[in-house]
Design a protein around this motif. Structure first.
Motif, PDB file in Angstrom:
ATOM      1  N   LYS A 101       1.094 -10.261 -16.664  1.00  0.00           N
ATOM      2  CA  LYS A 101       2.373 -10.661 -17.231  1.00  0.00           C
ATOM      3  C   LYS A 101       2.147 -11.418 -18.540  1.00  0.00           C
ATOM      4  O   LYS A 101       2.813 -11.173 -19.541  1.00  0.00           O
ATOM      5  N   ALA A 102       1.198 -12.344 -18.518  1.00  0.00           N
ATOM      6  CA  ALA A 102       0.907 -13.143 -19.705  1.00  0.00           C
ATOM      7  C   ALA A 102       0.456 -12.258 -20.865  1.00  0.00           C
ATOM      8  O   ALA A 102       0.700 -12.552 -22.030  1.00  0.00           O
ATOM      9  N   ARG A 103      -0.197 -11.161 -20.541  1.00  0.00           N
ATOM     10  CA  ARG A 103      -0.658 -10.248 -21.577  1.00  0.00           C
ATOM     11  C   ARG A 103       0.470  -9.352 -22.076  1.00  0.00           C
ATOM     12  O   ARG A 103       0.305  -8.628 -23.051  1.00  0.00           O
ATOM     13  N   GLY A 104       1.562  -9.341 -21.326  1.00  0.00           N
ATOM     14  CA  GLY A 104       2.650  -8.443 -21.675  1.00  0.00           C
ATOM     15  C   GLY A 104       2.323  -7.022 -21.241  1.00  0.00           C
ATOM     16  O   GLY A 104       2.773  -6.054 -21.822  1.00  0.00           O
ATOM     17  N   ILE A 158      -6.121  -2.038 -15.204  1.00  0.00           N
ATOM     18  CA  ILE A 158      -5.865  -3.479 -15.160  1.00  0.00           C
ATOM     19  C   ILE A 158      -6.825  -4.197 -16.108  1.00  0.00           C
ATOM     20  O   ILE A 158      -8.022  -3.949 -16.103  1.00  0.00           O
ATOM     21  N   SER A 159      -6.279  -5.077 -16.932  1.00  0.00           N
ATOM     22  CA  SER A 159      -7.092  -5.807 -17.902  1.00  0.00           C
ATOM     23  C   SER A 159      -7.799  -6.979 -17.241  1.00  0.00           C
ATOM     24  O   SER A 159      -7.474  -7.360 -16.117  1.00  0.00           O
ATOM     25  N   GLY A 167       1.316 -16.070 -24.584  1.00  0.00           N
ATOM     26  CA  GLY A 167       2.306 -15.644 -25.569  1.00  0.00           C
ATOM     27  C   GLY A 167       1.881 -14.424 -26.338  1.00  0.00           C
ATOM     28  O   GLY A 167       0.917 -13.756 -25.980  1.00  0.00           O
ATOM     29  N   LYS A 168       2.615 -14.127 -27.408  1.00  0.00           N
ATOM     30  CA  LYS A 168       2.334 -12.966 -28.225  1.00  0.00           C
ATOM     31  C   LYS A 168       1.409 -13.322 -29.365  1.00  0.00           C
ATOM     32  O   LYS A 168       1.004 -14.479 -29.514  1.00  0.00           O
ATOM     33  N   ALA A 226      -3.774 -15.850 -28.488  1.00  0.00           N
ATOM     34  CA  ALA A 226      -2.836 -15.871 -27.365  1.00  0.00           C
ATOM     35  C   ALA A 226      -3.042 -14.680 -26.432  1.00  0.00           C
ATOM     36  O   ALA A 226      -3.528 -13.619 -26.841  1.00  0.00           O
ATOM     37  N   SER A 227      -2.651 -14.863 -25.179  1.00  0.00           N
ATOM     38  CA  SER A 227      -2.850 -13.871 -24.114  1.00  0.00           C
ATOM     39  C   SER A 227      -2.415 -12.462 -24.512  1.00  0.00           C
ATOM     40  O   SER A 227      -3.097 -11.490 -24.212  1.00  0.00           O
ATOM     41  N   GLY A 228      -1.284 -12.367 -25.218  1.00  0.00           N
ATOM     42  CA  GLY A 228      -0.746 -11.057 -25.553  1.00  0.00           C
ATOM     43  C   GLY A 228      -1.546 -10.309 -26.599  1.00  0.00           C
ATOM     44  O   GLY A 228      -1.338  -9.126 -26.825  1.00  0.00           O
ATOM     45  N   ASP A 229      -2.468 -10.990 -27.248  1.00  0.00           N
ATOM     46  CA  ASP A 229      -3.217 -10.393 -28.343  1.00  0.00           C
ATOM     47  C   ASP A 229      -4.695 -10.207 -27.984  1.00  0.00           C
ATOM     48  O   ASP A 229      -5.521  -9.883 -28.826  1.00  0.00           O
TER      49      ASP A 229
END
Length: 419
Positions: A19-22, A102-103, A113-114, A319-322
């Motif tokens: 989820k945190a990774r988007g 799955i990452s 975040g992003k 950030a997690s999303g990147d």
RNA sequence: GGAGGGCUCGCAUAGCGGCCGAGUGCACCGGUCUUGAAAACCGGCAUACGAAAGUAUCGUGGGUUCAAAUCCCACGCCCUCCGCCA
């Protein structure tokens, strides 16, 4: 690849990470369900197979009519085994396909975040105050006879360039300085293959979402690497490393090839974003318990390099999303680029924990078991971006450029003059 | 590009389609003996999943068979020779 046991025992942690990774969270239920199906299919196959093995043995010793009867039932059993085997293979492939999607589970300390939600960890040096209008690296490159993007485009297309004269010399100096200092720090210098097979590419995780940025030579089914991380990581593929030798550190110097698909219009001027460049990359195989510390050490070596180049920079906690799918945490160093009035990424270091090693099957022997090692990578120097930073930050009003003290011995001069 | 040879447990090798997950030697680990060591002798020594039973793995993938390290096919890699070549 994540640890299936970890997934079974901590689905919530993995869910939160996705989820945190988007990224897709539902994949977790699918993976777990497929894993259950897989186990059942495997069990069915193994039971039938055990039966068959037993029966086969009795066939060997039986004689006459008894043998004929046994053969008969063995035949029908064989058909069942085959069927179960096909099903098992199918279920295994399905389960693996889900699990592979799955990452890596993010480090709890990584900012959530992003892309824009990174956290600045520190600022080093101050952007220089110019008392003249600074020229960009393209202009400086022309004045110094160092960079030729026009002819690069003529001969090889957009995002191509020639490094000439002091530009070429600067690359050699940077590489020399990087390799020399890495060697002193205990890294084994490596010149790896840049043409690799699918197993190496796949194992390092570059055939997933990143695949569109990879050059593939279809006729021979080999890939041009986008970073020496690939051949360095794959170097120990399917090996068991001696625990007492960890951490094993390599500094690879190689050309990197990137298609830069989907970046039209982005950084089209100059050599910030190019299809081909050279890079010195640090790579470490270490004990999983040591990975966090090792990550900070890699970051420190990167900072040492920037400090030696006398360039203002900042360190960000990505950030997690990147994060790349293999990384559980990533630090980027961004150098100050005066003519763009921003910090731009020049190096990056990722902690891949055991994620990458599990795919590549790289292990070490512990007292009690054989376990996956942790792998980490970090850029020591990516040539074009470092050239941009040096030229732009150290320029003089007349277009000449001062050379950082650390590079002077490798260049035999203190300044790049106009041609 | 052409012609051959090979790929088995760290290394070297053995292996009739069933008694082979696999023998032997070396290396390695533990023990006996020894003041200590060597030698000798005894024992242990592939991996994965599994609580276990068990299952899988003899370069990889397919096939034949009730049964494959063993037979057949394809591919990969290594070696030798010829041609070409930085």
């Amino acid at each position: 690849m994540i640890d299936i046991k970890f997934l079974r025992e901590n689905p919530d942690v993995v869910r939160a990470s996705q989820k945190a990774r988007g990224e897709d969270v539902s994949i977790i239920e699918k993976a777990l369900a497929a894993d259950e199906v897989r186990k059942v299919a495997l069990d069915q196959f193994e039971t039938l197979r055990a039966e068959q093995n037993l029966l086969s043995k009795s066939v060997a010793t039986a004689k006459g009519e008894e043998k004929a009867a046994l053969l008969d039932s063995a035949k029908t059993l064989a058909a069942k085994v085959k069927e179960a085997d096909v099903k098992r293979t199918q279920c295994e492939a399905e389960a693996k396909a889900f699990i592979m999607q799955i990452s890596n589970v993010i480090d709890p300390q990584a900012p959530i975040g992003k892309e824009e939600d990174f956290v600045v960890i520190e600022n080093v040096g101050k952007p220089r105050a110019f008392d003249f209008e600074p020229k960009d690296h393209v202009e400086l490159g022309k004045l110094l006879g160092a960079i030729d993007t026009e002819r690069g485009a003529k001969v090889a297309g957009s995002r191509s360039y020639y490094l000439t004269g002091v530009g070429a010399m600067l690359e050699f100096a940077l590489v020399n300085y990087a390799i020399t200092s890495a060697n002193k720090a205990g890294f084994t210098p490596v010149i790896p293959p840049v043409l690799v097979n699918p197993a190496a590419m796949e194992g390092t995780g570059f055939l997933g979402q990143a695949a569109e940025n990879v050059y593939h030579l279809e006729k021979d089914d080999v890939y041009l690497v986008g970073t020496s991380e690939v051949p360095l990581a794959a170097m120990h593929m399917d090996e068991i490393l001696a625990a007492e030798k960890l951490p094993m550190r390599y500094a690879g110097y190689s050309t990197c090839f990137r298609r830069e698909a989907g970046t039209y219009g982005k950084d089209t001027r100059g050599i910030i974003r190019v299809h081909q460049f050279d890079k010195v990359e640090m790579f470490s195989f270490c004990h999983p318990d040591q990975a966090k510390e090792e990550h900070l050490r890699l970051l420190q070596w990167e900072k040492d390099f920037l400090n030696a180049m006398e360039i203002p920079y900042r360190v960000i906690d990505v950030a997690s999303g990147d994060l790349g799918s293999s990384a559980n945490r990533k630090f980027d160093i961004e150098a100050w680029i005066p003519t763009q009035d921003v910090y731009r990424e020049v190096t990056s270091t990722s902690n891949c924990t055991e994620f990458q090693a599990r795919r590549l099957n790289i292990r070490f022997k512990d007292k009690d078991a054989t376990k996956a090692v942790a792998t980490l990578n970090g850029t020591l120097v990516a040539i074009p971006r470092m050239i941009v930073a040096i030229l732009e930050n150290h320029q003089n009003a007349d277009g000449t450029v001062n050379i950082p003290v650390a590079l002077q011995p490798f260049l035999g001069t203190k300044r790049f003059e106009l041609v």
